[in-house]
Design a protein around this motif. Structure first.
Motif, PDB file in Angstrom:
ATOM      1  N   ARG A 155       0.808  -1.220   0.000  1.00 47.28           N
ATOM      2  CA  ARG A 155       0.000   0.000   0.000  1.00 47.28           C
ATOM      3  C   ARG A 155       0.842   1.271   0.000  1.00 47.28           C
ATOM      4  O   ARG A 155       0.288   2.365  -0.106  1.00 47.28           O
ATOM      5  CB  ARG A 155      -0.930  -0.008   1.230  1.00 47.28           C
ATOM      6  CG  ARG A 155      -2.139  -0.900   1.041  1.00 47.28           C
ATOM      7  CD  ARG A 155      -2.796  -1.256   2.353  1.00 47.28           C
ATOM      8  NE  ARG A 155      -4.102  -1.862   2.157  1.00 47.28           N
ATOM      9  CZ  ARG A 155      -4.300  -3.095   1.725  1.00 47.28           C
ATOM     10  NH1 ARG A 155      -3.251  -3.846   1.438  1.00 47.28           N
ATOM     11  NH2 ARG A 155      -5.526  -3.568   1.563  1.00 47.28           N
ATOM     12  N   TRP A 157       2.553   2.486   2.507  1.00 48.00           N
ATOM     13  CA  TRP A 157       2.577   3.169   3.795  1.00 48.00           C
ATOM     14  C   TRP A 157       4.010   3.243   4.316  1.00 48.00           C
ATOM     15  O   TRP A 157       4.829   2.350   4.065  1.00 48.00           O
ATOM     16  CB  TRP A 157       1.698   2.455   4.814  1.00 48.00           C
ATOM     17  CG  TRP A 157       0.246   2.379   4.441  1.00 48.00           C
ATOM     18  CD1 TRP A 157      -0.375   3.085   3.449  1.00 48.00           C
ATOM     19  CD2 TRP A 157      -0.749   1.536   5.015  1.00 48.00           C
ATOM     20  NE1 TRP A 157      -1.706   2.744   3.388  1.00 48.00           N
ATOM     21  CE2 TRP A 157      -1.965   1.797   4.338  1.00 48.00           C
ATOM     22  CE3 TRP A 157      -0.740   0.594   6.044  1.00 48.00           C
ATOM     23  CZ2 TRP A 157      -3.150   1.145   4.653  1.00 48.00           C
ATOM     24  CZ3 TRP A 157      -1.921  -0.062   6.373  1.00 48.00           C
ATOM     25  CH2 TRP A 157      -3.120   0.216   5.684  1.00 48.00           C
ATOM     26  N   SER A 171      -0.072   6.719   6.477  1.00 48.04           N
ATOM     27  CA  SER A 171      -0.635   6.739   5.125  1.00 48.04           C
ATOM     28  C   SER A 171      -0.991   8.166   4.761  1.00 48.04           C
ATOM     29  O   SER A 171      -1.544   8.912   5.577  1.00 48.04           O
ATOM     30  CB  SER A 171      -1.888   5.853   5.057  1.00 48.04           C
ATOM     31  OG  SER A 171      -2.538   6.004   3.802  1.00 48.04           O
ATOM     32  N   SER A 173      -3.095  10.741   2.115  1.00 42.95           N
ATOM     33  CA  SER A 173      -4.211  10.753   1.177  1.00 42.95           C
ATOM     34  C   SER A 173      -3.734  11.180  -0.208  1.00 42.95           C
ATOM     35  O   SER A 173      -2.716  11.858  -0.357  1.00 42.95           O
ATOM     36  CB  SER A 173      -5.309  11.699   1.665  1.00 42.95           C
ATOM     37  OG  SER A 173      -4.836  13.037   1.731  1.00 42.95           O
ATOM     38  N   SER A 222      -6.750   3.232  12.949  1.00 40.58           N
ATOM     39  CA  SER A 222      -6.366   4.218  11.954  1.00 40.58           C
ATOM     40  C   SER A 222      -6.963   5.554  12.365  1.00 40.58           C
ATOM     41  O   SER A 222      -8.178   5.673  12.551  1.00 40.58           O
ATOM     42  CB  SER A 222      -6.870   3.804  10.568  1.00 40.58           C
ATOM     43  OG  SER A 222      -6.452   4.719   9.575  1.00 40.58           O
ATOM     44  N   ASN A 234     -10.806   6.298   7.285  1.00 39.75           N
ATOM     45  CA  ASN A 234     -10.146   5.361   8.202  1.00 39.75           C
ATOM     46  C   ASN A 234     -10.899   4.037   8.299  1.00 39.75           C
ATOM     47  O   ASN A 234     -10.285   2.966   8.340  1.00 39.75           O
ATOM     48  CB  ASN A 234     -10.022   6.001   9.587  1.00 39.75           C
ATOM     49  CG  ASN A 234      -8.972   7.091   9.623  1.00 39.75           C
ATOM     50  OD1 ASN A 234      -7.812   6.862   9.307  1.00 39.75           O
ATOM     51  ND2 ASN A 234      -9.379   8.302   9.986  1.00 39.75           N
ATOM     52  N   LYS A 236     -12.789   2.720   5.977  1.00 42.22           N
ATOM     53  CA  LYS A 236     -12.562   2.036   4.707  1.00 42.22           C
ATOM     54  C   LYS A 236     -11.193   1.381   4.680  1.00 42.22           C
ATOM     55  O   LYS A 236     -11.030   0.249   4.203  1.00 42.22           O
ATOM     56  CB  LYS A 236     -12.692   3.036   3.557  1.00 42.22           C
ATOM     57  CG  LYS A 236     -12.505   2.429   2.177  1.00 42.22           C
ATOM     58  CD  LYS A 236     -12.675   3.487   1.102  1.00 42.22           C
ATOM     59  CE  LYS A 236     -12.475   2.888  -0.290  1.00 42.22           C
ATOM     60  NZ  LYS A 236     -12.617   3.922  -1.349  1.00 42.22           N
ATOM     61  N   ARG A 237     -10.195   2.075   5.220  1.00 43.66           N
ATOM     62  CA  ARG A 237      -8.830   1.544   5.246  1.00 43.66           C
ATOM     63  C   ARG A 237      -8.740   0.290   6.123  1.00 43.66           C
ATOM     64  O   ARG A 237      -8.138  -0.713   5.723  1.00 43.66           O
ATOM     65  CB  ARG A 237      -7.861   2.613   5.747  1.00 43.66           C
ATOM     66  CG  ARG A 237      -6.424   2.140   5.850  1.00 43.66           C
ATOM     67  CD  ARG A 237      -5.516   3.224   6.398  1.00 43.66           C
ATOM     68  NE  ARG A 237      -5.486   4.375   5.514  1.00 43.66           N
ATOM     69  CZ  ARG A 237      -5.926   5.584   5.839  1.00 43.66           C
ATOM     70  NH1 ARG A 237      -6.429   5.798   7.053  1.00 43.66           N
ATOM     71  NH2 ARG A 237      -5.871   6.579   4.998  1.00 43.66           N
ATOM     72  N   PHE A 241      -7.940  -3.477   4.623  1.00 43.45           N
ATOM     73  CA  PHE A 241      -6.709  -4.134   5.039  1.00 43.45           C
ATOM     74  C   PHE A 241      -6.983  -5.480   5.698  1.00 43.45           C
ATOM     75  O   PHE A 241      -6.354  -6.486   5.346  1.00 43.45           O
ATOM     76  CB  PHE A 241      -5.937  -3.232   5.996  1.00 43.45           C
ATOM     77  CG  PHE A 241      -4.563  -3.753   6.347  1.00 43.45           C
ATOM     78  CD1 PHE A 241      -3.469  -3.416   5.584  1.00 43.45           C
ATOM     79  CD2 PHE A 241      -4.375  -4.586   7.436  1.00 43.45           C
ATOM     80  CE1 PHE A 241      -2.204  -3.897   5.897  1.00 43.45           C
ATOM     81  CE2 PHE A 241      -3.134  -5.075   7.762  1.00 43.45           C
ATOM     82  CZ  PHE A 241      -2.035  -4.730   6.981  1.00 43.45           C
TER      83      PHE A 241
END
Length: 248
Positions: A155, A157, A171, A173, A222, A234, A236-237, A241
């Motif tokens: 990803r 990160w 992370s 945006s 997150s 957050n 959604k992340r 994951f």
């Protein structure tokens, strides 16, 4: 002056397109605070709403394209702002969330505190995203830790802390470059119940080379550094994951 008046529609349309781009680029490069970048976007939206009816009245079809595109791009974010709770910290464990230890030195004075906000945030999270729960994987901790590192690297990160039981990362945006801090905590548990393993039992299993029978509980947090609402980013992340991690 006459030429400027003739091309007023094209200039207005270009203004609506360039203003948010300037705000985004300047915010990503940290030329100014993110609030100024968002303000430029709001001004561009206001100009688009003013320009469209006049351009339609004058049948300036090409001049309508940039404002319409801008409004269509921003519309999903506006919908999220009005339909999702104004929170910016998501955790699979709202009772004992993973600590954002590395973020303590990375956040500036104007950023949010690393401390979890408690019951009020947890209640809103559970009401909106009831599926965000700890993940139990029927694999030993070392294997899960390796898979977590692979997904984090995939990803893009930036890892800020990494130990056997917790990995932390940042992370950014895509547009404005907002930084969100992430903590992924790994806990050995019994395969059947998914309950934490007592340290004495864990040492016994390790000495007898029985760690392959263990499962791992994955908790993830997150949290955004700025902004009252994260517009669901957050949540959604975390969901994406853990879903991918569970499929490995």
């Amino acid at each position: 002056m006459e030429t400027l008046f003739v091309y007023r529609w094209s200039l207005g349309s270009l203004f609506c397109l360039l203003l948010p781009l300037i705000g985004i680029v300047g915010t990503r490069l940290q030329w100014w605070p993110y609030t100024l970048g968002l303000l430029l976007l709001v001004v561009a939206l206001g100009c688009s709403l003013l320009l469209l009816p006049f351009a339609l009245w004058q049948r300036q079809w090409l001049a309508m394209v940039p404002p319409i595109l801008l409004l269509l791009l921003v519309l999903p974010f506006v919908v999220r702002a009005f339909t999702l709770p104004a929170i910016h910290d998501i955790s699979t464990d709202t009772t004992n969330p993973p600590a954002l230890t590395a973020a303590l030195t990375l956040r500036s004075e104007g950023d949010h505190s690393i401390e979890y906000q408690g019951a009020a945030v947890a209640q809103q999270q559970h009401a909106t995203w009831p599926g965000i729960q700890p993940l139990i994987i029927q694999k030993p901790l070392e294997q899960v830790h390796t898979q977590v590192q692979v997904l984090v690297a995939r990803r893009g990160w930036t890892i800020t802390a990494n130990s056997n039981h917790q990995l932390e990362a940042v992370s950014r945006s895509t547009l404005f470059g907002f930084s969100d801090d992430i903590a992924i905590r790994l806990t050995p548990v019994t395969p059947a119940e998914g309950s934490p393993v007592d340290a004495t039992v864990l040492n016994h299993l390790n000495k007898n080379k029985q760690q392959t029978t263990m499962a791992t509980r994955v908790d993830m947090r997150s949290a955004s550094r700025v902004g009252k609402s994260d517009l669901g980013a957050n949540a959604k992340r975390v969901c994406a994951f853990l879903t991918e991690l569970n499929q490995l």
